[in-house]
Scaffold this active site. Structure first.
Site, PDB file in Angstrom:
ATOM      1  N   GLU A 208       0.818  -1.222   0.000  1.00  0.00           N
ATOM      2  CA  GLU A 208       0.000   0.000   0.000  1.00  0.00           C
ATOM      3  C   GLU A 208       0.856   1.279   0.000  1.00  0.00           C
ATOM      4  O   GLU A 208       0.565   2.224   0.740  1.00  0.00           O
ATOM      5  CB  GLU A 208      -0.958  -0.005   1.203  1.00  0.00           C
ATOM      6  CG  GLU A 208      -2.018  -1.084   1.109  1.00  0.00           C
ATOM      7  CD  GLU A 208      -3.070  -1.009   2.196  1.00  0.00           C
ATOM      8  OE1 GLU A 208      -4.212  -1.410   1.951  1.00  0.00           O
ATOM      9  OE2 GLU A 208      -2.753  -0.541   3.318  1.00  0.00           O
ATOM     10  N   GLU A 284      -6.761  -7.832  -1.099  1.00  0.00           N
ATOM     11  CA  GLU A 284      -7.391  -7.858   0.216  1.00  0.00           C
ATOM     12  C   GLU A 284      -8.873  -7.554   0.064  1.00  0.00           C
ATOM     13  O   GLU A 284      -9.256  -6.401  -0.160  1.00  0.00           O
ATOM     14  CB  GLU A 284      -6.748  -6.838   1.168  1.00  0.00           C
ATOM     15  CG  GLU A 284      -5.312  -7.143   1.535  1.00  0.00           C
ATOM     16  CD  GLU A 284      -4.747  -6.169   2.557  1.00  0.00           C
ATOM     17  OE1 GLU A 284      -5.541  -5.393   3.145  1.00  0.00           O
ATOM     18  OE2 GLU A 284      -3.520  -6.156   2.759  1.00  0.00           O
TER      19      GLU A 284
END
Length: 592
Positions: A208, A284
């Protein structure tokens, strides 16, 4: 003969306190006896000669020359007792999933510079080999930063000893540490890759980074660091909606993190615009969410989970369930969030995941197993039986040791003109203190207004009398009238370093900078490191303890024994809320 579990409490009115490749050198004896795997029993014959690995071709993933769908789930080996890895992975296989994903926590594997730990619950290679034996592929997410609601996003706290440290950038002090860590880690990982006969089919580049994005040279650096050390499988990035636009890296497949169908459509369109026709993957899909101290337990309805998972698959996307099984933030490894206010994560990482923290089945598991079973084409293996559990008799601590009395059994205090933050204490072979508490003492000769920057929560004592707290919201406290020589003490708790956001460089704990009395800096401190490790408690032999008095003084350690019989079963500790202020919260140390 009965098995006895010792339970040790510290009460301090705290607010926030669980592949056919040979073994690598240094692994446990248990792993060295793992059988070489016969992959002919796990995969089709056309995969027994490996050349191409997992590839992105057009809109599809290909494993060798066949279309491949990733049906994955996240389990973190460091959050599950090693004895239960097999149980959790078999339950994953029985749910219809074919791929395990796991993070690798740098801070746990290198607790001191150059000193590595891959034993016990940290035996990454044994975990990956076990997944292979069960018939699961593996996507590895080695960081160096992982977020994962782990202290400092999995980065070692000793990095913060450098006052100029710039984490997650190409700052020399950071990349030099990453290079040494990757040298060691990748020597273990490389033999486990698909093209070398192992189960690892893809490796993630950092985590991320688009939502951090402080250095455009950083992600290319991490990509090259992996490739230079022998990573030859498909590389992925992973970003949420806040970072996807800035997280794309040349030559690396971008994947997305989300929880809603609306996000899926928006982000899929964005990926198409920036990298053309490529396989879609939700790295995710959040099956629940983590909890913070003082907040509610987050719950996501199982019907909504099934509906979203179904929509993701129907959209032609591979998927990874985050989390399939959350487990426990053992010890003090929990992270924290700090946007409008500081919130520490709880010890449990149940996450309202597909399996509970205890590994039990949920409505999500049943519905997802039915769904994946309907598209698998072959019958799924039966789910393993649940592990036995036991509700034991209530227990009360029997012995007591005041913190003030315990100080004489600790190492000599560190003497310093000014306060020293936790990370810079001259302890642990120069690596500072990572977790736990720190006690500051100095002498004052007058009353006044005490002020200072305390991270995260400090209980203030005049001699041994508690007069209040300093924290993020309360930065000043009145010291009452004193006469002559008075000892001022501040017991500071590290509640968890922030694991996500732009302020990770500012996560030093303890007293940060000077402590002032009426705007004059206090000097000549005695500092005790209370890291709450097993070695810390071993200093307190049984002869150091006393029977609990009718009115015990806090802060203090309490020791009790629980009889669990010859065949212990899973259980948990429920800490009842006490009405006396000094028992308002506790920390627990367990040992057999």
């Amino acid at each position: 003969m009965l098995s006895i579990v010792s339970v040790l409490f510290l009460t301090a009115a705290s607010a926030c306190s669980s592949p056919a490749v040979g073994p690598s050198p240094g692994n446990s004896a248990e792993e060295s006896h793992l059988p070489r795997l016969n992959w002919s029993t796990l995969i089709p014959s056309w995969l027994q000669h490996r050349h191409l690995g997992l590839q992105a071709k057009g809109s599809n993933f290909m494993l060798e020359d066949s279309t491949f769908w990733i049906f994955g789930g996240s389990i973190h080996y460091f959050r599950v007792p090693k004895e239960y890895w097999r149980d959790r992975l078999l339950k994953m296989k029985a749910c219809g999933l074919n791929t395990l994903t796991t993070y690798v926590p740098w801070n746990l594997h290198e607790p001191e510079r150059g000193k590595f730990d891959f034993s016990g619950n940290l035996d990454l290679e044994a975990f990956v080999l076990l997944a292979a034996k069960i018939g699961l592929w593996v996507i590895l997410r080695p960081g160096p930063y992982i977020c994962s609601e782990v202290d400092l996003g999995g980065l070692p706290s000793w990095l913060l000893q450098d006052p100029g440290m710039k984490l997650r950038t190409t700052y020399k002090g950071f990349t030099e540490a990453v290079d040494l860590y990757f040298d060691h880690l990748m020597s273990r990982v490389v033999p486990l890759q698909y093209k070398h006969g192992g189960p690892i089919i893809a490796v993630q580049v950092e985590n991320e980074y688009g939502s951090y994005n402080k250095d455009p040279a950083y992600m290319p650096y991490v990509k090259k660091a992996l490739e230079d050390r022998g990573i030859i499988e498909l590389l992925l990035t992973s970003d949420n909606k806040d970072g996807l636009q800035k997280g794309v890296v040349q030559g690396v497949l971008a994947t997305i993190n989300l929880q809603s169908q609306q996000e899926l459509k928006l982000l899929s369109n964005f990926l198409l615009s920036v990298q053309g026709v490529q396989p879609k993957m939700v790295m995710e899909y959040w099956t629940g969410w983590f909890d913070s101290w003082g907040g509610p337990h987050n719950i996501l309805d199982s019907s909504e989970v099934l509906e979203t998972v179904s929509a993701i698959i129907k959209a032609g996307s591979s998927i990874n369930l985050y989390m399939f099984h959350g487990g426990t933030n053992f010890g003090f490894i929990n992270g924290a969030m700090h946007f409008h206010e500081y919130n520490a994560d709880v010890t449990s990482y149940d996450y309202d995941a597909v399996l509970t923290e205890a590994g039990d089945y949920t409505a999500k598991y049943t519905k997802l197993r039915d769904f994946f079973g309907s598209i698998s084409g072959t019958p799924l293996p039966p789910p393993p039986d649940l592990l036995p559990k036991m509700s034991y008799e209530p227990m009360m601590p029997s012995f007591y040791l005041s913190l003030w009395d315990a100080l004489i059994y600790l190492d000599d205090p560190i003497k310093s003109e000014k306060p020293i933050n936790m990370e810079n204490l001259p302890v642990n072979n120069g690596n500072g203190q990572a977790f736990g508490y720190i006690l500051y003492e100095t002498t004052i000769f007058s009353s006044g207004i005490l002020s200072g920057l305390v991270r995260d929560r400090g209980q203030v004592f005049v001699n041994t009398v508690s007069i209040g707290f300093l924290d993020y919201k309360t930065t000043k406290i009145t010291i009452p009238l004193t006469q002559g020589y008075t000892t001022l003490r501040i017991l500071v708790e590290n509640c968890g370093r922030v694991n996500y956001g732009n302020n990770i460089d500012d996560q030093r704990k303890g007293l940060i900078g000077n402590l002032y009395l009426d705007n004059s800096p206090l000097k000549n401190f005695r500092i005790y490191s209370l890291d709450m490790t097993k070695q810390f408690f071993q200093r307190f032999n049984i002869d150091k303890w006393s029977i609990i008095p009718q009115t015990p003084a806090a802060p203090a350690f309490f020791l009790g024994g629980l009889s669990v019989g010859l065949y212990p079963s899973d259980t948990f500790l429920k800490l009842e809320v006490c009405r006396t202020p000094f028992l308002s919260s506790v920390l627990i140390f367990l040992g057999l």
